[in-house]
Design a protein around this motif. Sequence first.
Motif, PDB file in Angstrom:
ATOM      1  N   LEU A 182      42.464  31.478  20.583  1.00  0.00           N
ATOM      2  CA  LEU A 182      41.441  32.629  20.764  1.00  0.00           C
ATOM      3  C   LEU A 182      41.698  33.172  22.348  1.00  0.00           C
ATOM      4  CD1 LEU A 182      38.505  31.549  18.567  1.00  0.00           C
ATOM      5  CD2 LEU A 182      40.350  33.188  18.069  1.00  0.00           C
ATOM      6  N   LYS A 183      41.645  32.185  23.207  1.00  0.00           N
ATOM      7  CA  LYS A 183      41.666  32.306  24.798  1.00  0.00           C
ATOM      8  C   LYS A 183      43.003  33.132  24.948  1.00  0.00           C
ATOM      9  CE  LYS A 183      40.756  30.386  29.064  1.00  0.00           C
ATOM     10  NZ  LYS A 183      40.612  28.720  29.749  1.00  0.00           N
ATOM     11  N   GLY A 184      44.028  32.725  24.648  1.00  0.00           N
ATOM     12  CA  GLY A 184      45.494  33.581  24.825  1.00  0.00           C
ATOM     13  C   GLY A 184      45.239  34.920  24.172  1.00  0.00           C
ATOM     14  N   ARG A 185      44.432  35.217  23.046  1.00  0.00           N
ATOM     15  CA  ARG A 185      44.359  36.394  22.601  1.00  0.00           C
ATOM     16  C   ARG A 185      43.534  37.204  23.328  1.00  0.00           C
ATOM     17  NH1 ARG A 185      43.259  35.454  16.049  1.00  0.00           N
ATOM     18  NH2 ARG A 185      45.383  34.491  15.517  1.00  0.00           N
ATOM     19  N   MET A 186      42.518  36.654  23.747  1.00  0.00           N
ATOM     20  CA  MET A 186      41.411  37.318  24.584  1.00  0.00           C
ATOM     21  C   MET A 186      42.055  37.845  25.894  1.00  0.00           C
ATOM     22  SD  MET A 186      37.905  35.788  26.373  1.00  0.00           S
ATOM     23  CE  MET A 186      38.890  34.660  27.470  1.00  0.00           C
ATOM     24  N   GLU A 187      42.853  36.795  26.606  1.00  0.00           N
ATOM     25  CA  GLU A 187      43.676  37.341  27.886  1.00  0.00           C
ATOM     26  C   GLU A 187      44.480  38.568  27.734  1.00  0.00           C
ATOM     27  OE1 GLU A 187      45.426  33.744  29.321  1.00  0.00           O
ATOM     28  OE2 GLU A 187      43.363  33.091  29.998  1.00  0.00           O
ATOM     29  N   GLU A 188      45.161  38.639  26.601  1.00  0.00           N
ATOM     30  CA  GLU A 188      46.158  39.543  26.237  1.00  0.00           C
ATOM     31  C   GLU A 188      45.506  40.878  26.006  1.00  0.00           C
ATOM     32  OE1 GLU A 188      48.365  38.403  22.931  1.00  0.00           O
ATOM     33  OE2 GLU A 188      49.669  37.000  24.124  1.00  0.00           O
ATOM     34  N   ARG A 189      44.226  40.697  25.170  1.00  0.00           N
ATOM     35  CA  ARG A 189      43.649  41.788  24.675  1.00  0.00           C
ATOM     36  C   ARG A 189      42.908  42.438  26.230  1.00  0.00           C
ATOM     37  NH1 ARG A 189      39.932  39.548  22.263  1.00  0.00           N
ATOM     38  NH2 ARG A 189      41.182  39.173  20.300  1.00  0.00           N
ATOM     39  N   ARG A 190      42.414  41.848  26.971  1.00  0.00           N
ATOM     40  CA  ARG A 190      42.084  42.376  28.106  1.00  0.00           C
ATOM     41  C   ARG A 190      43.003  43.028  29.263  1.00  0.00           C
ATOM     42  NH1 ARG A 190      37.110  38.098  29.946  1.00  0.00           N
ATOM     43  NH2 ARG A 190      35.720  38.349  28.074  1.00  0.00           N
ATOM     44  N   LEU A 191      44.059  42.485  29.347  1.00  0.00           N
ATOM     45  CA  LEU A 191      44.996  42.795  29.937  1.00  0.00           C
ATOM     46  C   LEU A 191      45.684  44.254  29.526  1.00  0.00           C
ATOM     47  CD1 LEU A 191      47.082  42.364  32.449  1.00  0.00           C
ATOM     48  CD2 LEU A 191      48.718  41.279  30.662  1.00  0.00           C
ATOM     49  N   ARG A 192      45.711  44.428  28.129  1.00  0.00           N
ATOM     50  CA  ARG A 192      46.113  45.372  27.623  1.00  0.00           C
ATOM     51  C   ARG A 192      45.180  46.694  27.728  1.00  0.00           C
ATOM     52  NH1 ARG A 192      45.378  44.337  22.223  1.00  0.00           N
ATOM     53  NH2 ARG A 192      47.070  42.820  22.439  1.00  0.00           N
ATOM     54  N   ALA A 193      43.911  46.382  27.724  1.00  0.00           N
ATOM     55  CA  ALA A 193      42.943  47.468  28.131  1.00  0.00           C
ATOM     56  C   ALA A 193      42.776  47.806  29.631  1.00  0.00           C
ATOM     57  CB  ALA A 193      41.582  46.851  27.889  1.00  0.00           C
ATOM     58  N   LYS A 194      43.192  46.967  30.527  1.00  0.00           N
ATOM     59  CA  LYS A 194      43.364  47.433  31.751  1.00  0.00           C
ATOM     60  C   LYS A 194      44.604  48.351  32.063  1.00  0.00           C
ATOM     61  CE  LYS A 194      41.258  43.518  34.202  1.00  0.00           C
ATOM     62  NZ  LYS A 194      41.450  42.388  35.224  1.00  0.00           N
ATOM     63  N   LEU A 195      45.729  48.118  31.297  1.00  0.00           N
ATOM     64  CA  LEU A 195      46.756  48.803  31.670  1.00  0.00           C
ATOM     65  C   LEU A 195      46.673  50.116  30.928  1.00  0.00           C
ATOM     66  CD1 LEU A 195      49.434  46.167  30.456  1.00  0.00           C
ATOM     67  CD2 LEU A 195      49.180  47.048  32.780  1.00  0.00           C
ATOM     68  N   GLU A 196      46.140  50.337  29.929  1.00  0.00           N
ATOM     69  CA  GLU A 196      45.512  51.554  29.010  1.00  0.00           C
ATOM     70  C   GLU A 196      44.630  52.455  30.245  1.00  0.00           C
ATOM     71  OE1 GLU A 196      44.046  50.978  25.397  1.00  0.00           O
ATOM     72  OE2 GLU A 196      45.696  50.091  24.395  1.00  0.00           O
ATOM     73  N   LYS A 197      43.742  51.637  30.903  1.00  0.00           N
ATOM     74  CA  LYS A 197      42.901  52.465  31.572  1.00  0.00           C
ATOM     75  C   LYS A 197      43.518  52.939  32.919  1.00  0.00           C
ATOM     76  CE  LYS A 197      38.301  51.738  33.783  1.00  0.00           C
ATOM     77  NZ  LYS A 197      37.313  50.650  34.097  1.00  0.00           N
ATOM     78  N   LYS A 198      44.448  52.322  33.410  1.00  0.00           N
ATOM     79  CA  LYS A 198      45.491  52.590  34.655  1.00  0.00           C
ATOM     80  C   LYS A 198      46.109  53.866  33.936  1.00  0.00           C
ATOM     81  CE  LYS A 198      45.753  48.355  36.999  1.00  0.00           C
ATOM     82  NZ  LYS A 198      46.437  47.304  37.765  1.00  0.00           N
ATOM     83  N   ALA A 199      46.712  53.674  32.942  1.00  0.00           N
ATOM     84  CA  ALA A 199      47.731  54.833  32.468  1.00  0.00           C
ATOM     85  C   ALA A 199      46.746  56.135  32.299  1.00  0.00           C
ATOM     86  CB  ALA A 199      48.359  54.280  31.145  1.00  0.00           C
ATOM     87  N   LYS A 200      45.752  56.175  32.007  1.00  0.00           N
ATOM     88  CA  LYS A 200      44.776  57.481  31.754  1.00  0.00           C
ATOM     89  C   LYS A 200      44.394  57.863  33.171  1.00  0.00           C
ATOM     90  CE  LYS A 200      42.626  56.011  27.458  1.00  0.00           C
ATOM     91  NZ  LYS A 200      41.296  55.576  26.745  1.00  0.00           N
ATOM     92  N   LYS A 201      44.238  57.111  34.042  1.00  0.00           N
ATOM     93  CA  LYS A 201      43.952  57.800  35.441  1.00  0.00           C
ATOM     94  C   LYS A 201      44.945  58.918  35.988  1.00  0.00           C
ATOM     95  CE  LYS A 201      40.677  54.111  37.187  1.00  0.00           C
ATOM     96  NZ  LYS A 201      40.580  52.940  38.298  1.00  0.00           N
ATOM     97  N   PRO A 202      46.111  58.418  35.953  1.00  0.00           N
ATOM     98  CA  PRO A 202      47.280  59.366  36.541  1.00  0.00           C
ATOM     99  C   PRO A 202      47.197  60.557  36.013  1.00  0.00           C
ATOM    100  CG  PRO A 202      48.160  57.390  36.507  1.00  0.00           C
ATOM    101  CD  PRO A 202      46.931  57.034  35.635  1.00  0.00           C
ATOM    102  N   LYS A 203      47.030  60.769  34.411  1.00  0.00           N
ATOM    103  CA  LYS A 203      46.947  61.902  33.541  1.00  0.00           C
ATOM    104  C   LYS A 203      45.830  62.712  33.800  1.00  0.00           C
ATOM    105  CE  LYS A 203      49.367  59.616  29.690  1.00  0.00           C
ATOM    106  NZ  LYS A 203      49.313  59.139  28.528  1.00  0.00           N
ATOM    107  N   ALA A 204      44.837  62.152  34.259  1.00  0.00           N
ATOM    108  CA  ALA A 204      43.368  62.736  34.446  1.00  0.00           C
ATOM    109  C   ALA A 204      43.649  63.535  35.730  1.00  0.00           C
ATOM    110  CB  ALA A 204      42.174  61.977  34.390  1.00  0.00           C
ATOM    111  N   ALA A 205      43.965  62.759  36.635  1.00  0.00           N
ATOM    112  CA  ALA A 205      44.477  63.432  38.175  1.00  0.00           C
ATOM    113  C   ALA A 205      45.471  64.528  37.903  1.00  0.00           C
ATOM    114  CB  ALA A 205      44.908  62.558  39.136  1.00  0.00           C
TER     115      ALA A 205
END
Length: 305
Positions: A182-205
Amino acid sequence: MGCDGGTIPKRHELVKGPKKVEKVDKDAELVAQWNYCTLSQEILRRPIVACELGRLYNKDAVIEFLLDKSSEKPLGKAASHIKSIKNVTELRLSDNPAWEGDKGNTKGDKHDDLQRARFICPVVGLEMNGRHRFCFLRCCGCVFSERALKEIKAEVCHTCGAAFQDDDVIVLNGTKEDVETLKGRMEERRLRAKLEKKAKKPKAAESASKPGVSEEFPGPSKIKTGKPEEASLDSREKKASSAPRSAANGSSSGKVGKPLGGPPKRSIADSEESEAYKSLFTTHSSAKRSKEESAHWVTHTSYCF
Protein backbone atom coordinates in the motif's frame (compact mmCIF):
# COMPACT_ATOMS: atom_id res chain seq x y z
CA MET A 1 27.83 -8.11 48.80
CA GLY A 2 26.38 -10.85 50.95
CA CYS A 3 27.88 -14.28 51.70
CA ASP A 4 28.77 -13.15 55.22
CA GLY A 5 25.92 -14.60 57.19
CA GLY A 6 25.71 -18.11 55.96
CA THR A 7 23.75 -17.25 52.83
CA ILE A 8 24.45 -19.31 49.74
CA PRO A 9 23.59 -17.44 46.50
CA LYS A 10 22.23 -19.40 43.58
CA ARG A 11 23.50 -19.29 40.04
CA HIS A 12 20.66 -17.25 38.58
CA GLU A 13 21.33 -14.58 41.19
CA LEU A 14 24.99 -14.21 40.20
CA VAL A 15 24.87 -14.82 36.44
CA LYS A 16 22.59 -12.63 34.35
CA GLY A 17 21.32 -14.45 31.30
CA PRO A 18 19.53 -13.08 28.24
CA LYS A 19 16.20 -11.41 28.82
CA LYS A 20 13.09 -13.25 27.84
CA VAL A 21 11.28 -11.93 24.82
CA GLU A 22 7.97 -10.46 25.82
CA LYS A 23 5.15 -11.92 23.80
CA VAL A 24 2.32 -9.66 22.78
CA ASP A 25 -1.15 -10.94 23.42
CA LYS A 26 -2.77 -11.33 20.01
CA ASP A 27 -6.26 -10.75 21.32
CA ALA A 28 -5.24 -7.50 23.01
CA GLU A 29 -3.45 -6.38 19.84
CA LEU A 30 -6.53 -7.03 17.72
CA VAL A 31 -8.74 -5.12 20.15
CA ALA A 32 -6.35 -2.15 20.09
CA GLN A 33 -6.23 -2.09 16.28
CA TRP A 34 -9.94 -2.44 15.56
CA ASN A 35 -11.53 -0.57 18.49
CA TYR A 36 -9.16 2.34 19.18
CA CYS A 37 -7.84 5.27 17.17
CA THR A 38 -4.26 4.84 15.97
CA LEU A 39 -3.43 8.49 16.60
CA SER A 40 -5.20 9.44 19.84
CA GLN A 41 -5.64 5.94 21.37
CA GLU A 42 -9.30 6.75 22.06
CA ILE A 43 -12.28 4.54 21.31
CA LEU A 44 -13.31 4.79 17.67
CA ARG A 45 -16.44 6.85 17.17
CA ARG A 46 -18.13 8.20 14.09
CA PRO A 47 -16.98 9.79 11.85
CA ILE A 48 -14.25 7.18 11.39
CA VAL A 49 -11.63 7.62 8.66
CA ALA A 50 -8.89 5.43 7.23
CA CYS A 51 -5.58 6.39 5.63
CA GLU A 52 -3.99 4.98 2.49
CA LEU A 53 -2.09 2.42 4.59
CA GLY A 54 -5.29 0.96 6.08
CA ARG A 55 -5.13 2.39 9.61
CA LEU A 56 -8.22 3.57 11.48
CA TYR A 57 -8.56 7.05 13.00
CA ASN A 58 -11.11 9.35 14.51
CA LYS A 59 -11.69 12.23 12.11
CA ASP A 60 -11.43 14.89 14.82
CA ALA A 61 -8.06 13.46 15.91
CA VAL A 62 -6.73 13.73 12.35
CA ILE A 63 -7.92 17.33 12.07
CA GLU A 64 -6.25 18.24 15.37
CA PHE A 65 -3.04 16.58 14.20
CA LEU A 66 -3.02 18.56 10.94
CA LEU A 67 -3.69 21.84 12.74
CA ASP A 68 -1.06 21.28 15.43
CA LYS A 69 1.97 19.82 13.67
CA SER A 70 4.48 21.89 15.63
CA SER A 71 4.08 19.95 18.88
CA GLU A 72 5.99 16.69 19.10
CA LYS A 73 3.46 13.96 19.73
CA PRO A 74 4.53 10.43 20.67
CA LEU A 75 2.20 8.86 18.10
CA GLY A 76 2.82 11.42 15.36
CA LYS A 77 4.96 8.98 13.35
CA ALA A 78 1.91 6.78 12.77
CA ALA A 79 0.27 9.63 10.84
CA SER A 80 3.36 11.28 9.31
CA HIS A 81 2.22 10.27 5.81
CA ILE A 82 -1.03 12.24 6.21
CA LYS A 83 -0.35 15.68 4.73
CA SER A 84 -3.94 16.90 4.34
CA ILE A 85 -7.50 15.81 5.00
CA LYS A 86 -7.66 14.58 1.39
CA ASN A 87 -5.27 11.74 2.27
CA VAL A 88 -7.92 10.04 4.43
CA THR A 89 -11.28 8.55 3.46
CA GLU A 90 -14.40 8.62 5.61
CA LEU A 91 -15.71 5.08 6.03
CA ARG A 92 -19.27 3.86 5.54
CA LEU A 93 -19.66 1.20 8.21
CA SER A 94 -22.58 -1.19 8.82
CA ASP A 95 -23.63 -1.59 12.47
CA ASN A 96 -23.72 -5.01 14.09
CA PRO A 97 -27.26 -5.68 15.42
CA ALA A 98 -25.87 -8.14 18.02
CA TRP A 99 -23.58 -5.58 19.61
CA GLU A 100 -25.09 -3.98 22.72
CA GLY A 101 -22.14 -1.92 23.88
CA ASP A 102 -22.42 -0.65 27.48
CA LYS A 103 -26.21 -0.85 27.64
CA GLY A 104 -26.42 -4.04 29.71
CA ASN A 105 -23.34 -3.35 31.84
CA THR A 106 -24.77 -0.66 34.09
CA LYS A 107 -23.64 -2.31 37.34
CA GLY A 108 -20.20 -3.31 36.09
CA ASP A 109 -20.68 -7.01 36.85
CA LYS A 110 -21.17 -8.20 33.30
CA HIS A 111 -18.45 -9.80 31.22
CA ASP A 112 -17.55 -7.75 28.15
CA ASP A 113 -16.94 -9.87 25.10
CA LEU A 114 -14.06 -8.10 23.41
CA GLN A 115 -14.38 -10.27 20.33
CA ARG A 116 -17.87 -8.92 19.66
CA ALA A 117 -17.45 -6.26 16.99
CA ARG A 118 -19.42 -3.07 16.50
CA PHE A 119 -19.48 -3.37 12.71
CA ILE A 120 -20.09 -6.19 10.26
CA CYS A 121 -19.75 -6.86 6.55
CA PRO A 122 -23.01 -5.83 4.83
CA VAL A 123 -22.60 -8.53 2.14
CA VAL A 124 -21.51 -11.68 4.01
CA GLY A 125 -22.27 -10.70 7.62
CA LEU A 126 -18.80 -11.33 9.10
CA GLU A 127 -17.87 -9.30 12.16
CA MET A 128 -15.08 -6.74 11.82
CA ASN A 129 -13.04 -7.88 14.85
CA GLY A 130 -9.69 -8.71 13.20
CA ARG A 131 -10.36 -12.40 12.74
CA HIS A 132 -11.28 -11.79 9.12
CA ARG A 133 -9.62 -9.54 6.61
CA PHE A 134 -11.56 -6.38 5.78
CA CYS A 135 -10.99 -3.74 3.13
CA PHE A 136 -12.51 -0.48 1.95
CA LEU A 137 -12.79 1.33 -1.36
CA ARG A 138 -10.92 4.60 -1.63
CA CYS A 139 -13.40 5.97 -4.18
CA CYS A 140 -16.56 5.68 -2.02
CA GLY A 141 -15.45 4.58 1.48
CA CYS A 142 -17.63 1.47 1.71
CA VAL A 143 -16.26 -1.30 3.97
CA PHE A 144 -16.76 -5.02 3.42
CA SER A 145 -14.86 -8.24 3.98
CA GLU A 146 -12.26 -9.58 1.59
CA ARG A 147 -14.28 -12.79 1.29
CA ALA A 148 -17.19 -10.83 -0.20
CA LEU A 149 -14.82 -9.22 -2.70
CA LYS A 150 -13.49 -12.63 -3.82
CA GLU A 151 -16.79 -14.51 -3.89
CA ILE A 152 -18.81 -11.79 -5.62
CA LYS A 153 -16.47 -10.50 -8.32
CA ALA A 154 -17.67 -7.25 -9.78
CA GLU A 155 -16.30 -3.95 -11.05
CA VAL A 156 -18.74 -1.91 -8.97
CA CYS A 157 -19.16 -1.56 -5.21
CA HIS A 158 -21.44 -4.14 -3.58
CA THR A 159 -23.19 -1.57 -1.41
CA CYS A 160 -23.40 1.73 -3.33
CA GLY A 161 -22.69 0.65 -6.92
CA ALA A 162 -19.72 2.99 -7.53
CA ALA A 163 -17.16 1.82 -10.10
CA PHE A 164 -13.69 1.02 -8.76
CA GLN A 165 -10.34 -0.42 -9.80
CA ASP A 166 -7.85 -2.72 -8.11
CA ASP A 167 -5.82 0.29 -6.99
CA ASP A 168 -8.81 1.58 -4.98
CA VAL A 169 -9.02 -1.53 -2.74
CA ILE A 170 -7.16 -0.95 0.55
CA VAL A 171 -6.83 -3.61 3.25
CA LEU A 172 -7.63 -2.49 6.80
CA ASN A 173 -5.00 -3.26 9.44
CA GLY A 174 -3.10 -5.57 7.13
CA THR A 175 0.21 -7.36 7.62
CA LYS A 176 3.64 -5.83 7.06
CA GLU A 177 3.63 -7.06 3.48
CA ASP A 178 0.25 -5.43 2.87
CA VAL A 179 1.49 -2.16 4.36
CA GLU A 180 4.58 -2.17 2.11
CA THR A 181 2.42 -2.79 -0.96
CA LEU A 182 0.00 0.00 0.00
CA LYS A 183 2.91 2.36 0.68
CA GLY A 184 4.32 1.76 -2.80
CA ARG A 185 0.90 2.44 -4.35
CA MET A 186 0.55 5.61 -2.30
CA GLU A 187 3.92 6.97 -3.45
CA GLU A 188 3.15 6.19 -7.11
CA ARG A 189 -0.25 7.85 -6.83
CA ARG A 190 1.18 11.03 -5.31
CA LEU A 191 4.01 11.19 -7.85
CA ARG A 192 1.50 10.83 -10.68
CA ALA A 193 -0.61 13.65 -9.22
CA LYS A 194 2.45 15.95 -9.03
CA LEU A 195 3.38 15.27 -12.65
CA GLU A 196 -0.16 15.99 -13.82
CA LYS A 197 -0.19 19.24 -11.85
CA LYS A 198 3.11 20.34 -13.41
CA ALA A 199 1.83 19.47 -16.90
CA LYS A 200 -1.24 21.66 -16.41
CA LYS A 201 0.76 24.78 -15.46
CA PRO A 202 2.52 25.32 -18.87
CA LYS A 203 -0.77 24.84 -20.70
CA ALA A 204 -2.44 27.48 -18.55
CA ALA A 205 0.48 29.88 -19.14
CA GLU A 206 0.31 29.38 -22.92
CA SER A 207 -3.44 29.99 -23.03
CA ALA A 208 -2.97 33.20 -21.01
CA SER A 209 -0.15 34.50 -23.25
CA LYS A 210 -2.03 33.99 -26.55
CA PRO A 211 -4.37 36.91 -27.44
CA GLY A 212 -7.98 36.05 -27.87
CA VAL A 213 -9.91 36.20 -31.12
CA SER A 214 -12.16 38.88 -29.70
CA GLU A 215 -9.19 41.25 -29.25
CA GLU A 216 -7.99 40.88 -32.86
CA PHE A 217 -11.44 41.32 -34.35
CA PRO A 218 -13.54 43.59 -32.18
CA GLY A 219 -17.22 42.90 -32.28
CA PRO A 220 -20.02 45.34 -32.83
CA SER A 221 -20.11 46.17 -29.12
CA LYS A 222 -16.56 47.66 -29.27
CA ILE A 223 -17.31 49.92 -32.27
CA LYS A 224 -17.92 53.49 -31.17
CA THR A 225 -21.43 54.64 -31.85
CA GLY A 226 -22.47 58.24 -31.45
CA LYS A 227 -25.06 60.74 -32.54
CA PRO A 228 -25.30 61.67 -36.24
CA GLU A 229 -24.27 65.24 -35.38
CA GLU A 230 -21.06 64.04 -33.70
CA ALA A 231 -20.31 61.73 -36.62
CA SER A 232 -20.67 64.58 -39.08
CA LEU A 233 -18.38 66.74 -36.93
CA ASP A 234 -15.68 64.07 -36.91
CA SER A 235 -15.87 63.60 -40.67
CA ARG A 236 -15.64 67.34 -41.31
CA GLU A 237 -12.66 67.75 -38.97
CA LYS A 238 -10.85 64.91 -40.75
CA LYS A 239 -11.44 66.52 -44.13
CA ALA A 240 -10.20 69.87 -42.84
CA SER A 241 -7.03 68.34 -41.40
CA SER A 242 -6.32 66.37 -44.57
CA ALA A 243 -6.50 69.49 -46.78
CA PRO A 244 -3.53 71.37 -45.24
CA ARG A 245 -1.46 68.21 -45.20
CA SER A 246 -1.92 67.73 -48.93
CA ALA A 247 -1.03 71.39 -49.50
CA ALA A 248 2.12 71.06 -47.43
CA ASN A 249 3.16 67.98 -49.37
CA GLY A 250 2.71 69.84 -52.64
CA SER A 251 4.83 72.81 -51.52
CA SER A 252 7.62 70.61 -50.20
CA SER A 253 7.95 68.84 -53.53
CA GLY A 254 8.39 72.15 -55.31
CA LYS A 255 5.33 71.90 -57.48
CA VAL A 256 2.74 74.59 -57.40
CA GLY A 257 -0.55 72.89 -57.22
CA LYS A 258 -3.58 74.20 -58.92
CA PRO A 259 -6.48 75.28 -56.79
CA LEU A 260 -8.65 72.37 -56.04
CA GLY A 261 -11.84 72.52 -57.92
CA GLY A 262 -14.64 71.55 -55.65
CA PRO A 263 -18.06 72.59 -54.57
CA PRO A 264 -18.29 76.21 -53.32
CA LYS A 265 -18.13 76.76 -49.57
CA ARG A 266 -21.44 77.45 -47.99
CA SER A 267 -22.01 79.42 -44.83
CA ILE A 268 -22.94 77.64 -41.65
CA ALA A 269 -25.77 80.12 -41.19
CA ASP A 270 -27.42 78.84 -44.38
CA SER A 271 -27.20 75.22 -43.32
CA GLU A 272 -30.16 73.29 -41.97
CA GLU A 273 -28.41 72.32 -38.72
CA SER A 274 -29.82 73.15 -35.29
CA GLU A 275 -29.06 76.40 -33.49
CA ALA A 276 -27.05 74.58 -30.81
CA TYR A 277 -24.79 73.16 -33.50
CA LYS A 278 -24.45 76.53 -35.31
CA SER A 279 -23.44 78.29 -32.08
CA LEU A 280 -20.21 76.27 -32.04
CA PHE A 281 -18.80 78.29 -34.96
CA THR A 282 -17.44 81.85 -34.96
CA THR A 283 -19.62 82.86 -37.91
CA HIS A 284 -22.74 82.51 -35.83
CA SER A 285 -24.54 85.65 -34.63
CA SER A 286 -23.98 84.71 -30.98
CA ALA A 287 -20.21 85.03 -31.47
CA LYS A 288 -20.51 88.60 -32.79
CA ARG A 289 -21.69 90.24 -29.57
CA SER A 290 -20.16 93.48 -28.43
CA LYS A 291 -18.09 93.83 -25.30
CA GLU A 292 -20.93 95.54 -23.50
CA GLU A 293 -23.27 92.65 -24.21
CA SER A 294 -20.77 89.95 -23.13
CA ALA A 295 -20.41 88.79 -19.51
CA HIS A 296 -18.12 90.78 -17.20
CA TRP A 297 -14.86 89.07 -16.24
CA VAL A 298 -15.28 89.90 -12.52
CA THR A 299 -18.93 89.28 -11.86
CA HIS A 300 -19.44 86.77 -14.64
CA THR A 301 -22.90 88.24 -15.06
CA SER A 302 -24.81 86.50 -17.79
CA TYR A 303 -27.00 88.60 -20.01
CA CYS A 304 -30.10 87.26 -21.62
CA PHE A 305 -30.96 88.82 -24.98
